[in-house]
Design an enzyme around this catalytic site. Structure first.
Site, PDB file in Angstrom:
ATOM      1  N   LYS C  80     -12.038   4.193  11.733  1.00  0.00           N
ATOM      2  CA  LYS C  80     -11.017   4.218  10.679  1.00  0.00           C
ATOM      3  C   LYS C  80     -11.584   3.604   9.404  1.00  0.00           C
ATOM      4  O   LYS C  80     -12.290   2.586   9.463  1.00  0.00           O
ATOM      5  CB  LYS C  80      -9.784   3.443  11.158  1.00  0.00           C
ATOM      6  CG  LYS C  80      -8.568   3.570  10.242  1.00  0.00           C
ATOM      7  CD  LYS C  80      -7.374   2.788  10.801  1.00  0.00           C
ATOM      8  CE  LYS C  80      -6.150   2.905   9.909  1.00  0.00           C
ATOM      9  NZ  LYS C  80      -5.003   2.118  10.431  1.00  0.00           N
ATOM     10  N   SER C 155      -0.607   4.576  10.118  1.00  0.00           N
ATOM     11  CA  SER C 155      -1.592   4.908   9.120  1.00  0.00           C
ATOM     12  C   SER C 155      -2.837   5.572   9.713  1.00  0.00           C
ATOM     13  O   SER C 155      -3.534   6.317   9.037  1.00  0.00           O
ATOM     14  CB  SER C 155      -2.019   3.660   8.357  1.00  0.00           C
ATOM     15  OG  SER C 155      -2.688   2.750   9.225  1.00  0.00           O
ATOM     16  N   SER C 179       0.299   1.394  13.587  1.00  0.00           N
ATOM     17  CA  SER C 179      -0.667   2.345  13.024  1.00  0.00           C
ATOM     18  C   SER C 179      -1.664   2.908  14.025  1.00  0.00           C
ATOM     19  O   SER C 179      -2.382   3.850  13.719  1.00  0.00           O
ATOM     20  CB  SER C 179      -1.430   1.713  11.863  1.00  0.00           C
ATOM     21  OG  SER C 179      -0.596   1.624  10.740  1.00  0.00           O
TER      22      SER C 179
END
Lengths: 103, 508, 518
Positions: C80, C155, C179
């Site tokens: 990420k 996210s 997330s």
């Protein structure tokens, strides 16, 4: 003492944007004021159960005394320090003239 | 340039004190001399002997606020802070924590300062300070808390190196993250006309305490110890406190005294003229001996403190606190009494040393081997003279080790007093240690008799009439020869020895 | 080699160890897959390309020499973009950090590298991890592999979509309020938020420091456990890191799968995290899961968590408050975007740079957080929220007296369509209602797929929560349930996802396999 139940005005948002150093556009400010009121109306709910007998929790797990020995470790090189600088001169970061004074 | 410092109207000091009562407060920042920074393992520029001359060379990611970097509390800084808190007579909090003080400024890598807010490590103490006439005064301490220093800005393009009028500024984060303890007094009442003197004595005492603890270099001229002086005055009989100003940049003991005095006189003139005091930050200007208006206190001072989520509470054990308490050095007052006895100085001799602010220097000089009387002679004599002429603290001119070296050179007969003064000049000018200055300037006393004898024989030969007089027993005539020899030796000879040799050679 | 991308990390590791496939082949296959599907999915902001291939070749050499650094050596992994990587831009999907390359790796990344995993690239996310859909990424949204018109969650939508689209077997995510778990739920993948302090936050670009936690994203519970074992454990660079000795999560997963039974496990159903506002198909699958667990021997109990309904309000005060401070460092002085309108002061340049560099959601939360902390409001908002945090923790403590693990649907709904909530912050925030309590209390949580909602054919996730430090329970229970499901279905849920990809990759959109960054 500010009133926590009062409407957030455009002037309030302008002030907050100043504190947060964001040059919001006038349209954005107006829009944000509306949204903030909506959000704050909702999150105000926390006050219903936050009675004085309830202690505050700032860390999810209660650790204490996490300390580091006073021993010199890795340090960035000057080149690394400045590697992302938008502007640098003579080994230092360069910024335009500063309006305000040190605190 | 902000503020009209040059135009400030001042009230006569005695009149000001007659009409108004001053109330003081001090915030003193002490840079701790730990090996590393408060929240990173980068070397600490405030450590003994650190060289931070290369900008941005002592920076860890967290010091410049790089994304993803995290702070870690320096255990030694915590110990130093506890020791300082104890030396200030404070209680040590069983639990204290860090908080973020949020404001934007380019010298602040994260745009928040990690400090302590509602839970400082030390609180509620007092400090005994001794005034010039030996009277002691108790200064109440509100709190002492840990925090980090900011980076250094250099303003470029302005005429004075000040922020106003600068074209741009350069930022060096070497100093960012240096461990600080901020000591905050409670309001100091009842100082009356001695307010400036008490201010100076308080800061001097803090300096002495941190030095005796060995936790800071405590050099005001280098910013190891920084003082903000809060001054307010109120008309006699008024209960409510007057509006205070906070004078920053007070970077010598002398300046503390002068700045307090100046603010009392300035505020008194404003109030007497029917004006009111603006709550603001003011800047002390060493060169002009004045303060100028800075930033007014305003809404912008909304620091949005909240508990630092990256750090955990600090809860020193009672054992640690007792260990540090047991290791505390004696108080400056007790220390002085003992020192005075050890050195064999009279009360007035000793007070002169204290009042000149050179006690620590003198002690360090003696510790390096100098005789107390000699150390006193130099610190109160030539060094203080230069310091006064330049308007700086004597301790900033020369280090105790160099003074002891200088004294040793005189004692050994390598230097005369006159030569030693020249050597001191060189040391103060930054030419190196006394030995180095002696070598560089070729100032050593000529102790080689053969060189002296050669010069004497030459002088006697060129002045046969004088030689005859000496032979006739008129020894005072030797003065002319001695003078000639000293001149030939460019002053680098011991005159007494020359005299001995002249008499000897004349009879030969 | 098309099987290769469908292997789990555990399977791939087995083949690498057996020598019937090389890391170069595995990495190439995933890079090819990325080139193939990225035009549709857009899970990556940066693809490591040649750097990944070079590292794979190095690992192959080490393995040949008998020096493979770990059983997972040679397995590709996606990271990420919130995590710092010393060799790839790390932008948190924000314009303000465009092109920024940190001088260090985040600890979890460094540990993956040390174990010989091959970073494939950086995955898309909502800007600074603020959002539930990736619609707030400054570089365009990621699309859900199950339905390209729908959000992949946020996210960490990029990491979840990457594993769901077989672009990577495993990935790293970060979870501040859901997330990792919410994207896992809506993409039919597995995601774990470890106990707060279980995985180092060092080098994770901070959103809300007291809530953020890095964790694994995968297609199976075992794979998540394998990654968890690599990235977890004490890190002296993070003051909030726990010094505990952790059991192997992979071992717990293997044991759970092998046992096939939940005898004696007390499963607590949180009454407040089910019911009104939850999609019908989500509730149906959740109920079915409970039945499946009960049939396997679990004791199902209902537990009360009366303060969970306040959690979302507390969260949307604490998070913006901490974020407003954490994001102050983006000021155009030391790194990142500088916008100079000309003849300006530093203050103006900072303000304009932040105005231009941050997206609308980031600005909204910064202003909200500034408000919550400002003079006179602290007690009413931030202070009260911290008190609610205590109450939520107490609810967890009480619930865990009655149950070994707690369960709920991972999300109230399946993946929604792009644009559905992007202009309605409050509706967007409600996506996190199920996942937020775990972050406030620091307890671990997992989401794993439990089927498709009948009405839309989209994945539904089950959230399992355990007491702090008991992450292994998630893996043990999750792996058992997963094994029961796979046995019943005959194949993992993701095998039912629609085919992706086009015969010829469209160049110039998304990412280039040779290492380009958009």
């Amino acid at each position: 003492m500010p009133d926590a139940s009062a409407e957030i005005t455009v002037a309030d948002v302008q002030h907050l944007a100043g504190l947060a150093r964001i040059a919001l556009e006038p349209g954005e400010i107006e829009h944000l004021a509306g949204e903030l009121n909506q959000i704050v109306d909702s999150v105000r709910k926390v006050q219903e159960v936050a009675t004085p007998d309830v202690p505050a929790t700032s860390h999810p797990l209660p650790l204490v005394n996490v300390l580091r020995a006073d021993e010199v470790g890795a340090v960035l090189t000057q080149q690394q320090v400045l590697s992302g600088a938008p502007d640098a001169f003579d080994g230092r970061f360069r910024v335009p003239a500063i309006l305000g004074e040190e605190q | 340039m902000a503020g009209a410092s040059a135009k400030d109207v001042l009230m006569d000091y005695d009149e000001a004190l007659e009409r108004f009562e001053p109330v003081l407060g001090f915030e003193v920042h002490v840079e701790l001399s730990t090996a590393t920074k408060m929240f990173s393992a980068a070397p600490n520029p405030a450590a003994h002997g650190a060289d931070s001359s290369v900008p941005n060379s002592m920076v860890a990611p967290v010091d410049m606020g790089l994304p993803g970097a995290l702070p870690l509390v320096n255990a030694q800084a915590v110990r130093y802070s506890i020791s300082l808190g104890l030396a200030l007579g404070c209680s040590i909090a069983p639990s204290s924590r860090f908080a973020r003080k949020n404001y934007f400024y380019p010298d602040l890598g994260k745009n928040y300062q990690i400090s302590q807010y509602d839970e400082p490590i030390a609180f509620e103490g007092s400090v005994e300070v001794e005034l010039e006439d030996g009277v002691t005064w108790t200064v109440p301490i509100e709190r002492a808390h840990m925090e980090e220093d900011a980076g250094k800005l250099t303003h470029v393009g302005g005429s004075t190196g000040r922020i106003q009028g600068a074209d741009h500024s350069l930022v060096d984060y070497n100093r960012a993250g240096v461990p600080l303890v901020e000591i905050v007094t409670k309001p100091i009442y009842g100082t009356e006309h001695r307010a400036p003197e008490i201010g100076k004595a308080y800061v001097a005492t803090i300096r002495d305490i941190v030095r005796s603890l060995g936790i800071s270099e405590a050099r005001m001229d280098r910013g190891n110890l920084r003082c903000d002086a809060n001054v307010s005055i109120r008309p006699r009989g008024q209960a409510r406190l007057g509006t205070r100003t906070e004078t920053k940049n007070v970077n010598s003991l002398r300046s503390v005294e002068r700045a307090v005095r100046y603010e009392i006189q300035r505020q008194a003139a404003i109030l007497a003229a029917g004006g009111s005091i603006v709550q603001e930050t003011r800047h002390w200007h060493e060169d002009t001996g004045t303060t100028s208006a800075g930033r007014p206190k305003s809404d912008a001072d909304d620091y949005r403190y909240f508990p630092e989520p990256d750090l955990l509470p600090v809860q020193p054990s009672p054992e640690l606190i007792e260990e540090l308490r047991a290791a505390l050095p004696e108080s400056p007052v007790a220390f002085r009494k003992r020192l005075q006895a050890d050195y064999g100085f009279t009360d007035s001799e000793f007070r002169d040393i204290v009042n000149a602010g050179v006690l620590a220097e003198l002690e360090a000089t003696v510790a390096k081997g100098a005789a107390p009387a000699q150390a006193r002679k130099w610190w109160l004599g030539e060094i203080l003279r230069i310091a006064n002429a330049r308007g700086v603290d004597a301790g900033t001119l020369v280090s105790p080790i160099h003074v002891s070296e200088l004294i040793a050179l005189v004692e050994n007969g390598d230097l005369t007093d006159r030569l030693a003064r020249q050597v001191l000049e060189g040391v103060v000018a930054g030419e190196g240690s006394p030995e180095q200055v002696v070598a560089a300037r070729s100032l050593k006393v000529v102790s080689d008799d053969s060189a002296l004898i050669a010069a004497i024989d030459t002088a006697l030969a060129s002045q046969p009439d004088v030689l005859q007089k000496i032979k006739d027993g008129k020894v005072q005539a030797a003065g002319a020869v001695i003078g000639a020899v000293m001149k030939a030796m460019r002053g680098q000879a011991d005159a007494a020895r020359v005299r001995e040799l002249v008499l000897e050679r004349a009879q030969a | 080699m098309s099987d290769l991308i469908h292997w789990t990390a555990a399977e791939l590791a087995g083949h690498l160890a057996a020598g019937d496939v090389s890391s170069v082949e595995a990495t190439r296959a995933h890079l090819d897959r990325i080139a193939e599907v990225e035009p549709d999915v857009h899970a990556f902001l940066h693809v490591a390309g040649e750097a990944a291939m070079a590292r794979a070749a190095e690992i192959d050499r080490l393995r040949a020499a008998g020096e493979a650094p770990s059983p997972l050596a040679g397995v590709p992994v996606a990271i990420k973009d919130v995590l710092c990587t010393a060799d790839m831009p790390s932008t948190a999907a924000s314009k303000i950090l465009e092109g920024w390359i940190p001088p260090y790796d985040a600890t979890p990344v460094a540990r993956l590298r040390a174990a010989g995993l091959i970073p494939l690239g950086k995955t898309n996310m909502d800007e600074f991890a603020m959002g539930s859909s990736t619609e707030y990424s400054a570089y365009g949204p990621t699309r859900n592999p199950w339905d390209l018109t729908r959000i992949p969650g946020g996210s960490g939508g990029g990491s979840a979509a990457a594993v769901a689209a077989f672009e990577a077997p495993v990935a790293l995510g970060s979870d501040t309020g859901g997330s990792i778990r919410q994207p896992a739920s809506v993409t039919g993948s597995v995601g774990v938020k470890p106990t707060y302090g279980g995985v180092s936050r060092y080098g994770a670009i901070a959103l809300a420091s007291s809530l953020d936690q890095v964790g694994p994203v995968s297609r199976t519970v075992l794979d998540a456990g394998l990654i968890h074992d690599v990235i977890g454990g004490y890190d002296p660079n993070d003051a909030t890191s726990l010094k505990d000795e952790w059991p192997s999560m992979a071992e717990a997963a293997r044991r759970g799968a092998a046992q096939g039974s939940l005898d004696g496990v007390r499963v607590g159903v949180v009454k407040q995290l089910n019911g009104e506002g939850f999609q019908e198909g989500v509730r149906a699958r959740f109920a079915e899961s409970l039945e499946r667990m009960a049939a396997a021997g679990a004791e199902i109990v209902e537990v009360e968590a009366p303060h969970f309904e306040y959690a979302i309000s507390a969260y949307y005060l604490i998070l913006p408050a901490e974020a407003s401070s954490n994001l102050a460092k983006y000021d155009s002085v030391r790194f990142g975007l500088r916008v100079d309108p000309g003849r300006s002061t530093t203050e103006q340049v900072m303000s304009v740079s932040r105005e231009r560099g941050f997206g609308p959601e980031v600005k909204r939360r910064i202003i909200l957080g500034t408000y919550a902390l400002s003079a006179g409001y602290y007690d009413a908002y931030y202070g009260s929220a911290q008190q609610v945090r205590t109450l939520v923790q107490r609810d967890f403590t009480a619930a865990f007296e009655q149950a070994d693990v707690l369960v709920s649907p991972s999300t109230p709904t399946t993946a929604f369509r792009f644009g559905e909530k992007v202009d309605d912050p409050l509706a967007m925030y409600l996506n996190d209602v199920t996942t937020i309590p775990a972050n406030l209390a620091g307890v671990p949580g997992m989401s794993l797929p439990i089927g498709l909602a009948p009405e839309d054919g989209l994945p539904v996730g089950l959230q399992i929560m355990a007491p702090a430090r008991e992450d292994a329970r998630l893996y043990r229970v999750g792996a058992t349930l997963e094994a029961l499901q796979d046995a019943e279905w005959g194949a993992p849920l993701l095998s039912r996802a629609p085919e992706l990809g086009r015969p010829v990759p469209v160049p110039g959109f998304g990412t280039e396999p040779d290492g380009g960054t958009r």
